[in-house]
Design a protein around this motif. Structure first.
Motif, PDB file in Angstrom:
ATOM      1  N   PHE A   1       0.803  -1.039   0.023  1.00  0.00           N
ATOM      2  CA  PHE A   1      -0.183   0.047   0.005  1.00  0.00           C
ATOM      3  C   PHE A   1       0.884   1.369  -0.017  1.00  0.00           C
ATOM      4  CE2 PHE A   1      -2.662   3.206   2.445  1.00  0.00           C
ATOM      5  CZ  PHE A   1      -3.666   3.267   1.581  1.00  0.00           C
ATOM      6  N   TYR A   2       1.890   1.356   0.819  1.00  0.00           N
ATOM      7  CA  TYR A   2       2.800   2.320   0.966  1.00  0.00           C
ATOM      8  C   TYR A   2       3.354   2.757  -0.408  1.00  0.00           C
ATOM      9  CZ  TYR A   2       6.732   5.187   2.463  1.00  0.00           C
ATOM     10  OH  TYR A   2       8.054   6.007   2.701  1.00  0.00           O
ATOM     11  N   ASN A   3       4.032   1.491  -1.297  1.00  0.00           N
ATOM     12  CA  ASN A   3       4.687   1.718  -2.354  1.00  0.00           C
ATOM     13  C   ASN A   3       3.905   2.351  -3.454  1.00  0.00           C
ATOM     14  OD1 ASN A   3       6.911   0.849  -1.247  1.00  0.00           O
ATOM     15  ND2 ASN A   3       6.632  -1.237  -1.903  1.00  0.00           N
ATOM     16  N   LEU A   4       2.474   1.777  -3.481  1.00  0.00           N
ATOM     17  CA  LEU A   4       1.627   2.416  -4.180  1.00  0.00           C
ATOM     18  C   LEU A   4       1.182   3.843  -4.163  1.00  0.00           C
ATOM     19  CD1 LEU A   4      -0.872  -0.672  -4.862  1.00  0.00           C
ATOM     20  CD2 LEU A   4       0.563   0.088  -6.594  1.00  0.00           C
ATOM     21  N   ILE A   5       1.152   4.218  -2.888  1.00  0.00           N
ATOM     22  CA  ILE A   5       1.008   5.575  -2.562  1.00  0.00           C
ATOM     23  C   ILE A   5       1.927   6.283  -2.952  1.00  0.00           C
ATOM     24  CG2 ILE A   5       0.625   7.101  -0.578  1.00  0.00           C
ATOM     25  CD1 ILE A   5      -1.961   6.101  -0.930  1.00  0.00           C
ATOM     26  N   GLN A   6       3.320   6.199  -2.495  1.00  0.00           N
ATOM     27  CA  GLN A   6       4.434   6.441  -3.107  1.00  0.00           C
ATOM     28  C   GLN A   6       4.646   6.809  -4.390  1.00  0.00           C
ATOM     29  OE1 GLN A   6       8.130   4.632  -1.711  1.00  0.00           O
ATOM     30  NE2 GLN A   6       9.019   6.929  -1.593  1.00  0.00           N
ATOM     31  N   THR A   7       4.109   5.852  -5.665  1.00  0.00           N
ATOM     32  CA  THR A   7       4.351   5.966  -6.974  1.00  0.00           C
ATOM     33  C   THR A   7       3.002   6.883  -7.287  1.00  0.00           C
ATOM     34  OG1 THR A   7       4.757   3.668  -7.301  1.00  0.00           O
ATOM     35  CG2 THR A   7       3.642   4.771  -9.144  1.00  0.00           C
ATOM     36  N   LEU A   8       1.786   6.976  -6.757  1.00  0.00           N
ATOM     37  CA  LEU A   8       0.809   7.657  -6.838  1.00  0.00           C
ATOM     38  C   LEU A   8       1.141   9.305  -6.686  1.00  0.00           C
ATOM     39  CD1 LEU A   8      -2.133   7.767  -8.134  1.00  0.00           C
ATOM     40  CD2 LEU A   8      -2.857   7.458  -6.092  1.00  0.00           C
ATOM     41  N   ASN A   9       1.795   9.358  -5.424  1.00  0.00           N
ATOM     42  CA  ASN A   9       2.302  10.824  -4.923  1.00  0.00           C
ATOM     43  C   ASN A   9       3.202  11.214  -6.021  1.00  0.00           C
ATOM     44  OD1 ASN A   9       2.912  13.053  -3.234  1.00  0.00           O
ATOM     45  ND2 ASN A   9       4.551  11.800  -2.368  1.00  0.00           N
ATOM     46  N   THR A  10       4.171  10.621  -6.418  1.00  0.00           N
ATOM     47  CA  THR A  10       5.101  11.109  -7.353  1.00  0.00           C
ATOM     48  C   THR A  10       4.471  11.546  -8.688  1.00  0.00           C
ATOM     49  OG1 THR A  10       6.803   9.533  -6.635  1.00  0.00           O
ATOM     50  CG2 THR A  10       7.253  10.545  -8.889  1.00  0.00           C
ATOM     51  N   ARG A  11       3.520  10.785  -9.335  1.00  0.00           N
ATOM     52  CA  ARG A  11       2.966  11.093 -10.584  1.00  0.00           C
ATOM     53  C   ARG A  11       1.882  12.112 -10.262  1.00  0.00           C
ATOM     54  NH1 ARG A  11       2.257   4.976 -12.807  1.00  0.00           N
ATOM     55  NH2 ARG A  11       4.475   4.867 -13.343  1.00  0.00           N
ATOM     56  N   LEU A  12       1.254  12.409  -9.198  1.00  0.00           N
ATOM     57  CA  LEU A  12       0.379  13.521  -8.890  1.00  0.00           C
ATOM     58  C   LEU A  12       1.248  14.871  -8.802  1.00  0.00           C
ATOM     59  CD1 LEU A  12      -2.328  12.118  -6.675  1.00  0.00           C
ATOM     60  CD2 LEU A  12      -2.520  13.024  -9.070  1.00  0.00           C
ATOM     61  N   MET A  13       2.431  14.800  -7.934  1.00  0.00           N
ATOM     62  CA  MET A  13       3.169  15.875  -7.784  1.00  0.00           C
ATOM     63  C   MET A  13       3.673  16.378  -9.263  1.00  0.00           C
ATOM     64  SD  MET A  13       2.621  16.913  -4.972  1.00  0.00           S
ATOM     65  CE  MET A  13       3.874  18.285  -4.610  1.00  0.00           C
TER      66      MET A  13
END
Length: 182
Positions: A134-146
């Protein structure tokens, strides 16, 4: 006395498509531009947006939520054994976080990063296995949204990626539960 009915606006939806966390390949330039344009419109007109196609699988989300709930059902002594005393990761009991004098926070918290818990001389938290994907997917999503927001501001992809080098080192999940009021 008549009551005025205010118009209700629809929440704008932004489909993340290739920017969704489940995609392992870099999104196409056309996809970056599409999502950035939709975000710009939604945030400029409304200040918020509903994100779809985010790529967070239900089973990963449900597993993380369940593991967090299970942790807070543990006995007080077991939960406190996960307190690092640093406040940056680990367990924080009720009233441990105080933001204003005289104010007591009525929640228990676990600040999670999938890193090293050897300072506690214990195995990793019991929910690490469930939370790490879950953390890893959130990190990927965070990177792409930012990165997409950086494009929206006309700053290019590189600014978003540079900002994220700092923020991903600090990224942590906050698990919390509130005391039942009686």
């Amino acid at each position: 006395m008549a009551t005025e009915t205010l118009p209700c606006s629809k929440i704008p939806t932004v489909e993340l498509g290739e920017l969704g966390a489940q995609h392992t390949r870099e999104p196409s330039q056309q996809e970056w531009e599409r999502v950035s344009s939709q975000l710009e419109q939604a945030l400029s007109e409304n200040g918020y947006a509903y994100l779809t196609q985010h790529g967070m699988p239900d089973d990963v989300v449900n597993s993380a939520l369940s593991a967090g709930a299970d942790f807070f059902q543990l006995g007080e002594e077991e939960k406190r054994s996960w307190s690092t005393g640093e406040g940056f990761t680990g367990y924080l009991k009720n009233d441990e976080e105080n933001y204003t004098s005289g104010s007591h926070d009525q929640k228990e918290t676990f600040l999670f990063r999938p890193g090293d818990y050897s300072s506690l001389k214990k195995e990793p938290p019991p929910f690490k296995t469930a939370l790490t994907p879950f953390y890893n997917l959130i990190q990927t999503l965070n990177t792409r949204l930012m990165t997409s927001l950086s494009l929206t501001l006309g700053k290019g992809q590189e600014l978003g990626k540079r900002v994220l080098v700092c923020s991903t080192r600090r990224l942590k999940l906050t698990l919390l539960t509130y005391r039942r009021l009686t």
